[in-house]
Design an enzyme around this catalytic site. Structure first.
Site, PDB file in Angstrom:
ATOM      1  N   ASP A   1      38.309  41.727  29.117  1.00 21.68           N
ATOM      2  CA  ASP A   1      38.551  42.272  30.451  1.00 21.68           C
ATOM      3  C   ASP A   1      38.352  43.793  30.447  1.00 21.68           C
ATOM      4  O   ASP A   1      37.691  44.358  31.314  1.00 21.68           O
ATOM      5  CB  ASP A   1      39.968  41.911  30.885  1.00 21.68           C
ATOM      6  CG  ASP A   1      40.221  42.138  32.368  1.00 21.68           C
ATOM      7  OD1 ASP A   1      39.251  42.259  33.144  1.00 21.68           O
ATOM      8  OD2 ASP A   1      41.405  42.178  32.752  1.00 21.68           O
TER       9      ASP A   1
ATOM     10  N   HIS B   1      33.044  42.054  37.243  1.00 20.19           N
ATOM     11  CA  HIS B   1      34.084  41.207  37.824  1.00 20.19           C
ATOM     12  C   HIS B   1      33.537  40.339  38.961  1.00 20.19           C
ATOM     13  O   HIS B   1      34.034  39.233  39.186  1.00 20.19           O
ATOM     14  CB  HIS B   1      35.257  42.063  38.300  1.00 20.19           C
ATOM     15  CG  HIS B   1      36.230  42.360  37.207  1.00 20.19           C
ATOM     16  ND1 HIS B   1      36.030  43.373  36.285  1.00 20.19           N
ATOM     17  CD2 HIS B   1      37.396  41.761  36.857  1.00 20.19           C
ATOM     18  CE1 HIS B   1      37.034  43.395  35.427  1.00 20.19           C
ATOM     19  NE2 HIS B   1      37.878  42.422  35.745  1.00 20.19           N
TER      20      HIS B   1
ATOM     21  N   HIS C   1      32.120  37.441  37.169  1.00 19.78           N
ATOM     22  CA  HIS C   1      33.235  36.581  36.780  1.00 19.78           C
ATOM     23  C   HIS C   1      33.679  35.710  37.952  1.00 19.78           C
ATOM     24  O   HIS C   1      33.854  34.495  37.829  1.00 19.78           O
ATOM     25  CB  HIS C   1      34.428  37.420  36.301  1.00 19.78           C
ATOM     26  CG  HIS C   1      35.723  36.665  36.325  1.00 19.78           C
ATOM     27  ND1 HIS C   1      36.499  36.545  37.463  1.00 19.78           N
ATOM     28  CD2 HIS C   1      36.370  35.950  35.366  1.00 19.78           C
ATOM     29  CE1 HIS C   1      37.554  35.786  37.207  1.00 19.78           C
ATOM     30  NE2 HIS C   1      37.501  35.426  35.936  1.00 19.78           N
TER      31      HIS C   1
ATOM     32  N   HIS D   1      40.219  34.534  31.975  1.00 18.12           N
ATOM     33  CA  HIS D   1      39.644  35.616  32.779  1.00 18.12           C
ATOM     34  C   HIS D   1      38.831  36.592  31.927  1.00 18.12           C
ATOM     35  O   HIS D   1      37.653  36.850  32.213  1.00 18.12           O
ATOM     36  CB  HIS D   1      40.780  36.355  33.494  1.00 18.12           C
ATOM     37  CG  HIS D   1      40.345  37.577  34.230  1.00 18.12           C
ATOM     38  ND1 HIS D   1      39.803  37.534  35.502  1.00 18.12           N
ATOM     39  CD2 HIS D   1      40.362  38.892  33.870  1.00 18.12           C
ATOM     40  CE1 HIS D   1      39.514  38.764  35.890  1.00 18.12           C
ATOM     41  NE2 HIS D   1      39.842  39.605  34.931  1.00 18.12           N
TER      42      HIS D   1
END
Length: 366
Positions: free
Chosen positions: A171, A254, A257, A271
């Site tokens: 992340d 992101h 993602h 995540h």
């Protein structure tokens, strides 16, 4: 141009921080606390937390019901009012912490956050993710201020499975690249305004720290030992990445993602694991220097982070299905539009395929 950065009021980190500092940090804010613990934390750390607080302040422990829903927030608010809590304390994983943040904001009480994992950059943030009682995403909530205290006990983090730490690294790996593209475009961060130079500097520091200490930190966590390298990476995952994303901004990694989550095969991956692949695709999408791309791939391979579509459950994914993810990553309101040029789903699909091909090539070479 007006720039804005937002930070937690206080950040405390170190082995034994719960025993040595938690009570003092709560007492700075009030004399009575509601302490929300997730069930695993209550089982494994409940006695330790009681030992740190008992005899020092008035507190009531409540067990989180495992879903950050409007109904659970309302329940915890009611308990906090009933016991006269002056401070809301959340101890556990992301949903427990989010419920605590939302409760504190609703009641206008100080908020103390104690993450027991270094798997995301959410603890320092004012962002709360609200779900239905059945666990489906419902909405985002931005509370008026960041937590008053974030306290991280490195000894607790070291006891968690290493996959949590690696997910946090995945992340955090996106932080600098996304903040840099937001800086170039003058895109808004989580406040809606561009960030100041300090936010972008912290985002770069996050990236440099991961590269320098990531492998050593993984080794230490596998041994369940706290070392300086592990301390550095916990700080990068939690504080530097949190400040970097919230005050620097999010962009393609992101968004990719989020797009990947439309494919059910990816749901068993965490995540940060999907963000890691999203970062590699972003590097292809944004035409980063090949030497920098190679550095990031080598880092991911050394740690065992995803570098191919197969690593996130998409070994045999078709272009048609991958296009669904690409389209979702570019939908209105997505952070993809913080990139300093127009991006189309066709571009994103090409970048994901290119990232996968490079990952497969490097794995074969190894």
């Amino acid at each position: 141009m007006i720039t804005t950065a937002i930070f937690p009021g206080r950040y405390v980190q170190g082995a034994g921080a719960i025993e040595h500092s938690l009570a003092d940090e709560i007492l700075r804010l009030g004399k009575k606390a509601l302490v929300l613990q997730d069930p695993v934390v209550h089982q494994k750390l409940g006695d330790k937390i009681d030992g740190a607080l008992k005899g020092k302040l008035d507190y009531q422990v409540e067990i989180f019901n495992s879903e950050c829903s409007d109904e659970e927030i309302e329940r915890i608010c009611g308990l906090a009012k009933a016991c006269g809590a002056e401070v809301i304390v959340g101890i556990g994983g992301g949903k427990t912490l989010d419920t605590s943040k939302a409760t504190g904001a609703s009641l206008k009480r100080p908020i103390v956050i104690v993450p027991t994992l270094a798997s995301t950059d959410a603890p320092c943030s004012s962002l709360v993710v609200i779900y239905t009682q059945e666990g489906q995403f419902k909405r985002y909530l931005m509370i008026p201020r960041n937590p008053d205290v974030v306290l991280v006990d490195s000894g607790v983090i070291a006891q968690a499975p290493v996959r949590f730490l690696l997910s946090g690294i995945g992340d955090a790996l996106a932080t600098w690249f996304e903040a840099e593209d937001c800086r170039v475009k003058l895109a808004g961060n989580m406040t809606g305004r561009p960030g100041p130079m300090s936010a972008y500097g912290l985002a770069r520091m996050c990236f440099d720290t991961l590269l320098k200490y990531g492998v050593q930190a993984k080794n230490a966590c596998e041994q369940q030992k706290v070392t300086p390298a592990l301390e550095h990476v916990i700080e990068a995952n939690t504080l530097l990445s949190g400040l970097g994303f919230e005050s620097g901004g999010l962009a393609a990694a992101h968004a990719i993602h989020n797009g990947l989550t439309v494919l059910p095969e990816t749901h068993r991956f965490w995540h940060g694991e999907k963000v890691a692949f999203g970062t590699l695709a972003m590097l292809m999408l944004t035409d980063r220097d090949p030497e920098l791309i190679n550095t990031v791939y080598r880092f991911c391979l050394e740690l065992g982070l995803p570098t191919t579509l197969a690593d996130i459950g998409l070994e045999n994914v078709s272009d048609a299905d991958l296009m669904k993810a690409a389209e979702a990553s570019c939908q209105p309101g997505e952070t993809m539009h913080n990139e300093p040029y127009d991006v189309t789903p066709v571009n994103v699909l090409a970048a994901m395929r290119a990232a996968d091909a490079e990952g497969r090539r490097l794995k074969a070479a190894r």
